[in-house]
Design a protein around this motif. Structure first.
Motif, PDB file in Angstrom:
ATOM      1  N   GLN A  55      11.486   5.042   4.582  1.00  0.00           N
ATOM      2  CA  GLN A  55      10.205   5.018   3.767  1.00  0.00           C
ATOM      3  C   GLN A  55       9.441   3.691   3.790  1.00  0.00           C
ATOM      4  N   ALA A  56      10.237   2.407   4.079  1.00  0.00           N
ATOM      5  CA  ALA A  56       9.776   1.215   4.182  1.00  0.00           C
ATOM      6  C   ALA A  56       9.031   1.136   5.565  1.00  0.00           C
ATOM      7  N   ARG A  57       9.575   1.786   6.627  1.00  0.00           N
ATOM      8  CA  ARG A  57       8.700   1.634   7.756  1.00  0.00           C
ATOM      9  C   ARG A  57       7.301   2.445   7.686  1.00  0.00           C
ATOM     10  N   ASN A  58       7.348   3.652   7.039  1.00  0.00           N
ATOM     11  CA  ASN A  58       6.037   4.137   6.752  1.00  0.00           C
ATOM     12  C   ASN A  58       5.221   3.562   6.010  1.00  0.00           C
ATOM     13  N   ALA A  59       5.440   2.966   4.832  1.00  0.00           N
ATOM     14  CA  ALA A  59       4.775   2.088   4.004  1.00  0.00           C
ATOM     15  C   ALA A  59       4.230   1.033   4.572  1.00  0.00           C
ATOM     16  N   SER A  60       5.013   0.167   5.425  1.00  0.00           N
ATOM     17  CA  SER A  60       4.583  -1.050   6.137  1.00  0.00           C
ATOM     18  C   SER A  60       3.505  -0.435   7.020  1.00  0.00           C
ATOM     19  N   LEU A  61       3.612   0.720   7.652  1.00  0.00           N
ATOM     20  CA  LEU A  61       2.574   1.181   8.532  1.00  0.00           C
ATOM     21  C   LEU A  61       1.077   1.312   7.523  1.00  0.00           C
ATOM     22  N   ILE A  62       1.395   2.130   6.804  1.00  0.00           N
ATOM     23  CA  ILE A  62       0.126   2.364   5.957  1.00  0.00           C
ATOM     24  C   ILE A  62      -0.537   1.352   5.419  1.00  0.00           C
ATOM     25  N   SER A  63       0.148   0.137   5.264  1.00  0.00           N
ATOM     26  CA  SER A  63      -0.598  -1.054   4.761  1.00  0.00           C
ATOM     27  C   SER A  63      -1.197  -1.525   5.818  1.00  0.00           C
ATOM     28  N   ALA A  64      -0.423  -1.817   7.001  1.00  0.00           N
ATOM     29  CA  ALA A  64      -1.057  -2.529   8.282  1.00  0.00           C
ATOM     30  C   ALA A  64      -2.265  -1.947   8.712  1.00  0.00           C
ATOM     31  N   ALA A 112      -6.970  -4.256   0.087  1.00  0.00           N
ATOM     32  CA  ALA A 112      -5.880  -3.902  -0.410  1.00  0.00           C
ATOM     33  C   ALA A 112      -5.824  -2.658  -1.328  1.00  0.00           C
ATOM     34  N   HIS A 113      -6.919  -2.505  -1.974  1.00  0.00           N
ATOM     35  CA  HIS A 113      -6.880  -1.336  -2.865  1.00  0.00           C
ATOM     36  C   HIS A 113      -6.850   0.195  -2.351  1.00  0.00           C
ATOM     37  N   ALA A 114      -7.416  -0.016  -0.848  1.00  0.00           N
ATOM     38  CA  ALA A 114      -7.289   1.236  -0.103  1.00  0.00           C
ATOM     39  C   ALA A 114      -5.888   1.563   0.262  1.00  0.00           C
ATOM     40  N   ALA A 115      -5.088   0.514   0.639  1.00  0.00           N
ATOM     41  CA  ALA A 115      -3.548   0.684   0.828  1.00  0.00           C
ATOM     42  C   ALA A 115      -3.012   1.283  -0.322  1.00  0.00           C
ATOM     43  N   THR A 116      -3.412   0.743  -1.604  1.00  0.00           N
ATOM     44  CA  THR A 116      -2.760   1.092  -2.881  1.00  0.00           C
ATOM     45  C   THR A 116      -3.022   2.710  -2.979  1.00  0.00           C
ATOM     46  N   ILE A 117      -4.148   3.139  -2.841  1.00  0.00           N
ATOM     47  CA  ILE A 117      -4.537   4.477  -2.901  1.00  0.00           C
ATOM     48  C   ILE A 117      -3.763   5.629  -1.971  1.00  0.00           C
ATOM     49  N   ALA A 118      -3.539   4.836  -0.554  1.00  0.00           N
ATOM     50  CA  ALA A 118      -3.011   5.763   0.511  1.00  0.00           C
ATOM     51  C   ALA A 118      -1.477   5.682   0.172  1.00  0.00           C
ATOM     52  N   LEU A 119      -0.957   4.583  -0.540  1.00  0.00           N
ATOM     53  CA  LEU A 119       0.342   4.730  -0.593  1.00  0.00           C
ATOM     54  C   LEU A 119       0.931   5.474  -1.858  1.00  0.00           C
ATOM     55  N   ALA A 120      -0.029   5.345  -2.981  1.00  0.00           N
ATOM     56  CA  ALA A 120       0.097   6.507  -4.075  1.00  0.00           C
ATOM     57  C   ALA A 120       0.319   7.753  -3.722  1.00  0.00           C
ATOM     58  N   THR A 121      -0.569   8.039  -2.763  1.00  0.00           N
ATOM     59  CA  THR A 121      -1.101   9.335  -2.338  1.00  0.00           C
ATOM     60  C   THR A 121       0.443   9.875  -1.519  1.00  0.00           C
ATOM     61  N   ALA A 122       0.695   9.006  -0.395  1.00  0.00           N
ATOM     62  CA  ALA A 122       2.054   9.316   0.387  1.00  0.00           C
ATOM     63  C   ALA A 122       3.252   9.234  -0.467  1.00  0.00           C
ATOM     64  N   LEU A 123       3.349   8.488  -1.696  1.00  0.00           N
ATOM     65  CA  LEU A 123       4.490   8.761  -2.572  1.00  0.00           C
ATOM     66  C   LEU A 123       4.539  10.018  -3.256  1.00  0.00           C
ATOM     67  N   VAL A 180      -0.915  15.486  13.285  1.00  0.00           N
ATOM     68  CA  VAL A 180      -0.654  15.433  11.652  1.00  0.00           C
ATOM     69  C   VAL A 180       1.036  14.741  11.507  1.00  0.00           C
ATOM     70  N   LEU A 181       1.807  15.131  12.471  1.00  0.00           N
ATOM     71  CA  LEU A 181       3.155  14.816  12.210  1.00  0.00           C
ATOM     72  C   LEU A 181       3.300  13.456  12.754  1.00  0.00           C
ATOM     73  N   ASP A 182       2.171  12.866  13.591  1.00  0.00           N
ATOM     74  CA  ASP A 182       1.999  11.420  13.959  1.00  0.00           C
ATOM     75  C   ASP A 182       1.647  10.291  12.655  1.00  0.00           C
ATOM     76  N   PRO A 183       2.538   9.718  12.124  1.00  0.00           N
ATOM     77  CA  PRO A 183       2.266   8.644  11.194  1.00  0.00           C
ATOM     78  C   PRO A 183       0.967   7.772  11.402  1.00  0.00           C
ATOM     79  N   VAL A 184       0.740   7.601  12.567  1.00  0.00           N
ATOM     80  CA  VAL A 184      -0.437   6.547  13.027  1.00  0.00           C
ATOM     81  C   VAL A 184      -1.645   7.607  12.868  1.00  0.00           C
ATOM     82  N   HIS A 185      -1.685   8.927  13.664  1.00  0.00           N
ATOM     83  CA  HIS A 185      -2.931   9.428  13.353  1.00  0.00           C
ATOM     84  C   HIS A 185      -3.108  10.175  11.728  1.00  0.00           C
ATOM     85  N   ALA A 186      -1.806  10.494  11.173  1.00  0.00           N
ATOM     86  CA  ALA A 186      -2.118  10.785   9.526  1.00  0.00           C
ATOM     87  C   ALA A 186      -2.857   9.685   9.020  1.00  0.00           C
ATOM     88  N   THR A 187      -2.270   8.519   9.070  1.00  0.00           N
ATOM     89  CA  THR A 187      -2.863   7.159   8.005  1.00  0.00           C
ATOM     90  C   THR A 187      -4.105   7.139   8.463  1.00  0.00           C
TER      91      THR A 187
END
Length: 280
Positions: free
Chosen positions: A54-63, A72-83, A116-123
């Motif tokens: 999960q941490a690897r995915n969260a760090s990718l979404i933020s980066a 940073a608010h965009a990262a918050t929105i994306a992380l809340a969505t993925a959670l 869609v199964l590629d976290p980089v593309h999905a993010t």
């Protein structure tokens, strides 16, 4: 839940069910420290515990938010969505044809199944859709997330808003030294520094774009942090999140250092510089 320890990763310790599929928290063996394989975020009294995956995915979404020049608010929105959608796991199934971190549907134009199964593309796809939402930067998290996802449960994202804010603050570097992982120290001898530098550049590329990694006179790898302390801390946190797979034992930046092999977080390190993240 009030302030204190929030466990976003271990919502149901040994039987998390998302999209009808059960996911457990892996442990190395019964004799291991129970925090091994966990990553911790502590921001303003709130603790959020993630598994290393999960941490690897969260760090990718933020980066990726940083790379795209989004707040940073965009990262918050994306992380809340993925959670909410996947608990930050890259799920290979879900409701109808929903897949991946954000449970995006190929049939709705999010990309092919493989994409869609590629976290980089999905993010990136999530952020491209978010950028089309007028005023998203000032919009409540759950409203912005719903404008992108169009979920049948539009208020569900609010459940994870506080956790997402803490994660985004730490992983985009606005809360320095607020994220760390407990991983095993590398057991095998380190590869030659030049090869390790190339591996580090490759690992950073999908998250931050091209990053020049050099080898210092002391053998430590140097990741430039320019003049932006948040950017440097974001890079440092990303490397900590990926330390196990990259064979990293130490990350140091701006007078602090993280060491693998314990769950002590960041400690003072006088040799840690402001201009570069140092990696061994």
């Amino acid at each position: 839940m009030g302030l204190g320890k929030r466990i976003a990763a271990v919502v149901v310790p040994l039987g998390l069910v998302v999209g009808g599929v059960a996911y457990g928290v892996s442990r190395h063996d019964s004799n291991d420290d129970k925090t091994l394989g966990e990553c911790t975020t502590k921001v303003r009294g709130l603790s959020v515990i993630l598994t290393d995956e999960q941490a690897r995915n969260a760090s990718l979404i933020s980066a990726v938010a940083i790379r795209r020049g989004m707040p940073a608010h965009a990262a918050t929105i994306a992380l809340a969505t993925a959670l909410q959608e996947s608990k930050l796991y890259n799920l290979r199934g879900g409701d109808r044809d929903s897949l991946g971190l954000f449970q995006q549907r190929p049939s709705q134009g999010w990309g092919t199944r493989q994409q869609v199964l590629d976290p980089v593309h999905a993010t990136n796809a999530f952020y491209e859709a978010l950028a089309q939402v007028p005023g998203y930067a000032a919009m409540p998290v759950t409203e912005a997330a719903q404008r992108v996802q169009r979920s049948g449960f539009p208020t569900a994202y609010a459940v994870y808003e506080r956790d997402a804010r803490a994660l985004a603050s730490a992983l985009t570097g606005y809360s320095p030294g607020a994220f760390w992982c407990h991983v095993r120290s590398p057991e095998s001898p380190a590869a030659p520094s030049v090869r390790r530098a190339a591996a580090l550049r490759e690992a950073l590329l999908p998250a931050f774009g091209p990053v020049g990694v050099t080898v210092g006179s002391d053998g430590r790898l140097q990741v430039p942090a320019s003049s932006s302390a948040p950017r440097g801390w974001a890079e440092a946190s990303y490397l900590v999140a990926h330390a196990q797979e990259l064979g990293i034992s130490t990350v140091a930046y701006r007078g602090r250092a993280w060491d693998s092999g314990n769950n002590a977080g960041w400690h003072r390190e006088e040799s840690a510089r402001d201009a570069a993240v140092l990696v061994r």
